[in-house]
Design an enzyme around this catalytic site. Structure first.
Site, PDB file in Angstrom:
ATOM      1  N   MET A 267      49.981  49.441  32.852  1.00  0.00           N
ATOM      2  CA  MET A 267      49.654  49.027  31.425  1.00  0.00           C
ATOM      3  C   MET A 267      49.834  50.065  30.449  1.00  0.00           C
ATOM      4  O   MET A 267      48.909  50.143  29.624  1.00  0.00           O
ATOM      5  CB  MET A 267      48.010  48.665  31.404  1.00  0.00           C
ATOM      6  CG  MET A 267      47.711  47.385  32.271  1.00  0.00           C
ATOM      7  SD  MET A 267      46.221  46.833  32.228  1.00  0.00           S
ATOM      8  CE  MET A 267      45.143  47.919  33.109  1.00  0.00           C
TER       9      MET A 267
ATOM     10  N   ASP B  52      47.061  34.360  37.575  1.00  0.00           N
ATOM     11  CA  ASP B  52      47.169  35.211  36.478  1.00  0.00           C
ATOM     12  C   ASP B  52      48.620  35.258  36.251  1.00  0.00           C
ATOM     13  O   ASP B  52      49.325  34.696  36.840  1.00  0.00           O
ATOM     14  CB  ASP B  52      46.776  36.652  36.677  1.00  0.00           C
ATOM     15  CG  ASP B  52      45.475  36.823  36.494  1.00  0.00           C
ATOM     16  OD1 ASP B  52      44.653  36.161  35.550  1.00  0.00           O
ATOM     17  OD2 ASP B  52      45.021  37.869  36.923  1.00  0.00           O
TER      18      ASP B  52
ATOM     19  N   LYS C  44      47.750  35.682  30.489  1.00  0.00           N
ATOM     20  CA  LYS C  44      48.182  35.844  29.187  1.00  0.00           C
ATOM     21  C   LYS C  44      49.163  35.115  28.426  1.00  0.00           C
ATOM     22  O   LYS C  44      50.124  34.560  29.599  1.00  0.00           O
ATOM     23  CB  LYS C  44      48.744  37.125  28.654  1.00  0.00           C
ATOM     24  CG  LYS C  44      47.467  38.220  28.911  1.00  0.00           C
ATOM     25  CD  LYS C  44      48.147  39.653  28.621  1.00  0.00           C
ATOM     26  CE  LYS C  44      46.986  40.491  28.667  1.00  0.00           C
ATOM     27  NZ  LYS C  44      47.369  42.053  28.680  1.00  0.00           N
TER      28      LYS C  44
END
Ligand code: SAH
Length: 247
Positions: A178, A41, A63
């Site tokens: 987050m 990741d 991402k």
């Protein structure tokens, strides 16, 4: 392992820790060094990837400009495929694989496919972020419990399952992961739900890396302080009297 060998290889769900490779477990390092394939990741440090052997296949599934390079269902399938091609696949995730890392879903998919797997816990940013900014998540003088919650739920969920009332009413330290893109909204919702506005609060960005920065304020003023300091993701937000221990 040869492709025609029907016995699936093993997949190891490994926590890479909060950012400093020195904060990864010995077991995690051993597995990265031994891996035939690494699936990783965005928040996995580059220096950890460098421990892998030169012929290790490396697959990035994090991402790209805020958008997932690969949907979760595809990552689950990929891990099963990797296990059919390699003896040892290491799925590397920032922090701990089971703390908001969707590691639980990957473990369930591997189990369902009959793929043997191992989990190697990692130091979560939920603990390391506050600690490295000088905030003990618990302290006898301040609290007897702490709560960790996400400030950003799965976009696919139509209704929020976040228990804002419960979080506002909870005693002790609260740690949000987050939470930066919706920080002001979440803090306002907590205040509306009865969270004391004067409770000390802090945000710690890029903990355990050379870019670590933090600001402290109160629940009422943190959103402004964060904006002024230009602090964004990835960051952990800490709410509670323990923040007053910050140097
Ligand atoms: N499994 C991870 C969390 C994944 S969710 C863990 O246990 O740490 C991603 C969130 O973790 C980010 O939005 C941020 O809130 C937090 N995070 C991860 N690494 C961080 C770091 N080095 N500094 C501050 N926050 C971090």
């Amino acid at each position: 392992m040869k492709a025609e060998d029907k016995t699936p290889g093993k997949v190891c769900l490994v926590g890479a820790g909060p950012g400093d490779p020195g904060l990864m477990t010995l077991r995690g390092k051993e597995l990265v060094e031994r891996a035939d394939c690494l699936v990783y990741d965005a928040l996995v440090p580059a220096s950890v990837l460098a421990w892998a052997s030169p012929d290790c296949e490396k697959i990035y599934v994090g991402k790209r400009s805020g958008v997932h390079a690969m949907p979760q269902s595809q990552i689950n399938e990929l891990l099963v495929t990797c296990a059919s091609r390699h003896a040892c696949t290491v799925r590397l995730k920032g922090g701990d694989p089971y703390v908001f890392g969707r590691g639980g879903e990957e473990a369930a998919a591997l189990y369902a496919a009959g793929v043997p797997f191992e989990v190697v816990p990692g130091i979560s940013s939920a603990i390391a972020g506050p600690a490295l900014a000088g905030i003990p998540v618990t302290h006898r003088a301040h609290c007897t419990q702490f709560t960790v919650f996400t400030g950003h739920e799965d976009a696919a969920k139509t209704e929020s399952t976040l228990d804002i009332q419960g979080i506002a009413a909870a005693k002790g330290t609260k740690v949000m992961l987050m939470g930066m893109s919706r920080l002001r909204r979440t803090l306002d919702a907590l205040l509306e739900a009865g969270q004391d506005a004067d409770t000390p609060a802090a945000a710690v960005q890029w903990a355990a890396t050379g870019r670590q920065r933090s600001v402290s304020a109160t629940v009422a003023t943190l959103a402004d302080a964060v904006e002024e300091a230009g602090i964004g993701s990835p960051a952990v937000v800490v709410i509670g009297e323990v923040v007053s221990e910050m140097p």
